[in-house]
Design a protein around this motif. Structure first.
Motif, PDB file in Angstrom:
ATOM      1  N   LEU A 281       0.712  -1.200  -0.181  1.00  0.00           N
ATOM      2  CA  LEU A 281       0.102  -0.034  -0.029  1.00  0.00           C
ATOM      3  C   LEU A 281       0.972   1.348   0.096  1.00  0.00           C
ATOM      4  CD1 LEU A 281      -2.862  -0.836   2.600  1.00  0.00           C
ATOM      5  CD2 LEU A 281      -3.178  -0.527   0.038  1.00  0.00           C
ATOM      6  N   ARG A 282       1.930   1.194   0.730  1.00  0.00           N
ATOM      7  CA  ARG A 282       2.717   2.309   0.904  1.00  0.00           C
ATOM      8  C   ARG A 282       3.484   2.595  -0.657  1.00  0.00           C
ATOM      9  NH1 ARG A 282       4.899   5.603   4.601  1.00  0.00           N
ATOM     10  NH2 ARG A 282       3.993   4.323   6.334  1.00  0.00           N
ATOM     11  N   LEU A 283       3.745   1.572  -1.167  1.00  0.00           N
ATOM     12  CA  LEU A 283       4.372   1.828  -2.613  1.00  0.00           C
ATOM     13  C   LEU A 283       3.305   2.252  -3.554  1.00  0.00           C
ATOM     14  CD1 LEU A 283       6.519  -1.560  -2.765  1.00  0.00           C
ATOM     15  CD2 LEU A 283       7.158   0.770  -2.309  1.00  0.00           C
ATOM     16  N   GLU A 284       2.143   1.797  -3.208  1.00  0.00           N
ATOM     17  CA  GLU A 284       0.931   2.481  -4.145  1.00  0.00           C
ATOM     18  C   GLU A 284       0.915   3.981  -3.932  1.00  0.00           C
ATOM     19  OE1 GLU A 284      -0.575   1.095  -6.729  1.00  0.00           O
ATOM     20  OE2 GLU A 284       0.275  -0.714  -6.610  1.00  0.00           O
ATOM     21  N   VAL A 285       1.069   4.247  -2.765  1.00  0.00           N
ATOM     22  CA  VAL A 285       0.857   5.421  -2.163  1.00  0.00           C
ATOM     23  C   VAL A 285       1.750   6.588  -2.977  1.00  0.00           C
ATOM     24  CG1 VAL A 285       1.153   7.414  -0.423  1.00  0.00           C
ATOM     25  CG2 VAL A 285      -0.506   5.175  -0.220  1.00  0.00           C
ATOM     26  N   ASP A 286       3.078   5.775  -3.068  1.00  0.00           N
ATOM     27  CA  ASP A 286       4.208   6.709  -3.697  1.00  0.00           C
ATOM     28  C   ASP A 286       4.077   6.965  -5.195  1.00  0.00           C
ATOM     29  OD1 ASP A 286       5.561   6.781  -1.222  1.00  0.00           O
ATOM     30  OD2 ASP A 286       6.737   5.236  -1.514  1.00  0.00           O
ATOM     31  N   THR A 287       3.144   6.223  -5.686  1.00  0.00           N
ATOM     32  CA  THR A 287       2.894   6.366  -7.351  1.00  0.00           C
ATOM     33  C   THR A 287       1.697   7.161  -7.590  1.00  0.00           C
ATOM     34  OG1 THR A 287       1.432   4.182  -7.173  1.00  0.00           O
ATOM     35  CG2 THR A 287       3.771   4.003  -7.623  1.00  0.00           C
ATOM     36  N   MET A 288       1.016   7.736  -6.542  1.00  0.00           N
ATOM     37  CA  MET A 288      -0.151   8.483  -6.797  1.00  0.00           C
ATOM     38  C   MET A 288       0.234   9.929  -7.183  1.00  0.00           C
ATOM     39  SD  MET A 288      -2.404   7.359  -3.491  1.00  0.00           S
ATOM     40  CE  MET A 288      -3.725   8.606  -4.091  1.00  0.00           C
ATOM     41  N   ARG A 289      -0.507  10.481  -8.109  1.00  0.00           N
ATOM     42  CA  ARG A 289      -0.056  11.763  -8.751  1.00  0.00           C
ATOM     43  C   ARG A 289      -0.716  12.890  -7.941  1.00  0.00           C
ATOM     44  NH1 ARG A 289      -1.350  10.751 -15.281  1.00  0.00           N
ATOM     45  NH2 ARG A 289       0.176   8.869 -15.483  1.00  0.00           N
TER      46      ARG A 289
ATOM     47  N   VAL B 282      -3.692   9.642   2.233  1.00  0.00           N
ATOM     48  CA  VAL B 282      -3.610   8.014   2.178  1.00  0.00           C
ATOM     49  C   VAL B 282      -2.347   7.538   2.869  1.00  0.00           C
ATOM     50  CG1 VAL B 282      -3.845   6.122   0.739  1.00  0.00           C
ATOM     51  CG2 VAL B 282      -5.210   8.079   0.006  1.00  0.00           C
ATOM     52  N   GLY B 283      -1.232   8.263   2.894  1.00  0.00           N
ATOM     53  CA  GLY B 283      -0.018   7.764   3.288  1.00  0.00           C
ATOM     54  C   GLY B 283      -0.173   7.988   4.919  1.00  0.00           C
ATOM     55  N   GLN B 284      -1.166   9.010   5.204  1.00  0.00           N
ATOM     56  CA  GLN B 284      -1.335   9.064   6.885  1.00  0.00           C
ATOM     57  C   GLN B 284      -1.902   7.733   7.305  1.00  0.00           C
ATOM     58  OE1 GLN B 284      -2.879  13.058   7.707  1.00  0.00           O
ATOM     59  NE2 GLN B 284      -0.859  13.724   7.782  1.00  0.00           N
ATOM     60  N   ALA B 285      -2.926   7.658   6.497  1.00  0.00           N
ATOM     61  CA  ALA B 285      -3.787   6.335   6.993  1.00  0.00           C
ATOM     62  C   ALA B 285      -2.949   4.942   7.004  1.00  0.00           C
ATOM     63  CB  ALA B 285      -4.933   5.975   6.163  1.00  0.00           C
ATOM     64  N   VAL B 286      -2.131   4.980   5.995  1.00  0.00           N
ATOM     65  CA  VAL B 286      -1.210   3.681   5.944  1.00  0.00           C
ATOM     66  C   VAL B 286      -0.301   3.696   6.906  1.00  0.00           C
ATOM     67  CG1 VAL B 286       0.524   2.732   4.574  1.00  0.00           C
ATOM     68  CG2 VAL B 286      -1.509   3.508   3.173  1.00  0.00           C
ATOM     69  N   ALA B 287       0.304   4.823   7.271  1.00  0.00           N
ATOM     70  CA  ALA B 287       1.219   5.023   8.428  1.00  0.00           C
ATOM     71  C   ALA B 287       0.487   4.535   9.578  1.00  0.00           C
ATOM     72  CB  ALA B 287       1.588   6.439   8.552  1.00  0.00           C
TER      73      ALA B 287
ATOM     74  N   ALA C 157      -8.087  16.946  10.626  1.00  0.00           N
ATOM     75  CA  ALA C 157      -8.051  17.155   9.218  1.00  0.00           C
ATOM     76  C   ALA C 157      -9.135  16.575   8.442  1.00  0.00           C
ATOM     77  CB  ALA C 157      -6.736  16.533   8.576  1.00  0.00           C
ATOM     78  N   LEU C 158      -9.380  15.384   8.783  1.00  0.00           N
ATOM     79  CA  LEU C 158     -10.763  14.524   8.208  1.00  0.00           C
ATOM     80  C   LEU C 158     -11.995  15.248   8.788  1.00  0.00           C
ATOM     81  CD1 LEU C 158     -11.819  12.483   6.725  1.00  0.00           C
ATOM     82  CD2 LEU C 158     -11.635  10.710   8.798  1.00  0.00           C
ATOM     83  N   ALA C 159     -11.971  15.498   9.911  1.00  0.00           N
ATOM     84  CA  ALA C 159     -13.278  16.546  10.499  1.00  0.00           C
ATOM     85  C   ALA C 159     -13.557  17.789   9.502  1.00  0.00           C
ATOM     86  CB  ALA C 159     -13.091  16.659  11.845  1.00  0.00           C
ATOM     87  N   GLU C 160     -12.396  18.478   9.320  1.00  0.00           N
ATOM     88  CA  GLU C 160     -12.321  19.415   8.403  1.00  0.00           C
ATOM     89  C   GLU C 160     -13.047  19.185   7.161  1.00  0.00           C
ATOM     90  OE1 GLU C 160      -9.632  23.263   7.042  1.00  0.00           O
ATOM     91  OE2 GLU C 160      -8.915  21.927   8.593  1.00  0.00           O
ATOM     92  N   ASP C 161     -12.618  18.078   6.577  1.00  0.00           N
ATOM     93  CA  ASP C 161     -12.845  17.785   5.139  1.00  0.00           C
ATOM     94  C   ASP C 161     -14.331  17.246   5.175  1.00  0.00           C
ATOM     95  OD1 ASP C 161     -10.392  18.002   4.409  1.00  0.00           O
ATOM     96  OD2 ASP C 161      -9.912  15.730   4.268  1.00  0.00           O
TER      97      ASP C 161
END
Length: 425
Positions: A239-247, A255-260, A299-303
């Protein structure tokens, strides 16, 4: 048990002493009466010998000597109505003795020894020696007192021996009970030092074997959990590798924070699974941990346009929960708010210090609230979740010496109160 054994010893010893001392006390009284009677009989027979000689002067001298030396009132009833010595009534016993029969008569005042003397020209002479009740009981009181003291001493010795025996029994039993309580608190290193009777030693050995078996089974279980959690590292890494490929950089960061967070929880599970014993004192600063987790979820609450009411007490607030454990609890409770309430639902987070030590965390929202009753049981859920979140938070609170309450907030929504016991920050 110790008290019951002492009471049993008192009862048994008392019965034995009663069976022994009561007959002995009666025997002492009888011997005292017989001793006084024998002395009076001796003096009465001496006077009777003098009366048989027929010499009045000798008889009077003998009577005076008997009353002076023996201390026993002597009366000689002469034929007819005359008498010598101490004045005494001529009762039925004297009349019976005058017929030629020596007898002993017990009266309320004492005991009469009546000796008949035959051979007188005018008829038989009766010699009366009187032993008063006090003389019959002379020395009995002191003897009974000595016997009573001996009985009390024997009773005290019996109680002391019974108490020592009770300690030899209750000590090992108490040790077994204490080790059982330590095992119940999670101290799997507790062991019994087998002592006492063979049965108690066998129980202690069985408890030690049970504790060793529990520790072994728990070790295997935790190793299995740790291995399973370790296998989750591979999909998390993917999943972390997939996050790195996101544009989209912003989306990638979210998503990286969620994976972390997932990776952090996996590490926490592995650490908890491999920590066999928890003898050390766990603790953290609740104000700091809660502030960090609220900042993460804000941050999610603000979104989602969720108004957030925040009221955090100034730290440090020491609680008996480790930082990762408390962070996981806060994440679970806040995740419930986001998962079970629609977007835009306001919620509040309040942290205060408890007067008795520890902290109180209250998370309330204005959503639909809990069903009745609130789902606090493991695997019980009011929605589509696993139902483990509140149970994990409850167990964490109880391990720290606190508790978890779930109910309705003043606005009608859900309110969860997490009370944590004191610890070291």
């Amino acid at each position: 048990m110790r008290r019951r054994l002492a009471l049993l010893a008192v009862a048994t010893t008392s019965l034995v002493l009663i069976a022994f001392l009561v007959p002995l006390a009666v025997l002492v009284r009888t011997l005292a009466a017989e001793r006084a009677t024998a002395a009076a009989t001796t003096w009465a027979q001496s006077v009777a010998t003098a009366a048989a000689l027929g010499d009045r002067d000798t008889l009077e001298a003998t009577v005076r000597q008997a009353q002076g030396s023996g201390g026993v009132p002597i009366t000689v009833f002469l034929p007819g109505h005359g008498f010598l010595g101490a004045a005494a009534p001529r009762g039925p016993g004297v009349e019976l003795a005058a017929r030629g029969r020596s007898i002993t008569v017990d009266t309320p005042q004492g005991r009469e020894i009546l000796v008949a003397v035959q051979g007188g020209a005018s008829g038989p002479t009766v010699v009366r020696a009187f032993v008063g009740a006090d003389r019959l009981r002379q020395g009995v009181g002191w003897a009974w007192l000595v016997l009573g003291l001996i009985g009390l001493a024997l009773l005290a010795v019996g109680i002391a021996v019974a108490d020592r025996l009770a300690r030899s029994l209750t000590g090992p039993v108490g040790q077994v009970a204490e080790v059982s309580r330590r095992l119940a608190r999670g101290d799997l290193a507790a062991r019994v030092d087998p002592a006492g009777p063979p049965e108690v030693r066998e129980v202690g050995a069985a408890l030690n074997h049970l504790a060793a078996r529990i520790r072994e089974l728990l070790a295997h279980e935790r190793e299995a959990v740790a291995d399973l959690s370790h296998r989750l590292r591979t999909p998390v890494t993917a999943l972390r590798l997939e996050v790195d490929t996101m544009r989209d950089a912003e989306e990638a960061a979210r998503v990286g924070q969620a994976v972390a967070g997932v990776e952090r929880m996996v590490d926490q599970v592995i650490r908890e699974a491999r920590r066999f014993d928890r003898d050390g004192v766990r603790g953290c600063d609740a104000a700091r941990v809660v502030a960090e987790r609220v900042a993460f979820w804000s941050a999610l609450a603000e979104d989602q346009e969720r108004p957030l009411g925040l009221d955090l007490a100034d730290g440090p607030i020491a609680v008996g929960v480790s930082g990762p454990e408390l962070a996981a609890c806060v994440d679970l409770l806040l995740e419930n708010v986001f998962a079970h309430t629609p977007d835009g639902t306001p919620f509040t987070v309040t942290l205060t210090a408890r007067p008795e030590g520890g902290a109180r965390l209250v998370i309330a929202d204005r959503g639909p609230g809990f069903p009745h009753p609130a789902p606090l049981g493991r695997g019980v859920s009011g929605g589509s979740s696993t139902g483990l979140g509140l149970d994990i938070a409850r167990r964490t609170a109880e391990d720290s010496g606190g508790r978890l309450r779930a109910g309705s907030s003043p606005s009608g929504g859900a309110e969860v109160t997490l009370e944590l016991g004191p610890g070291t920050a």
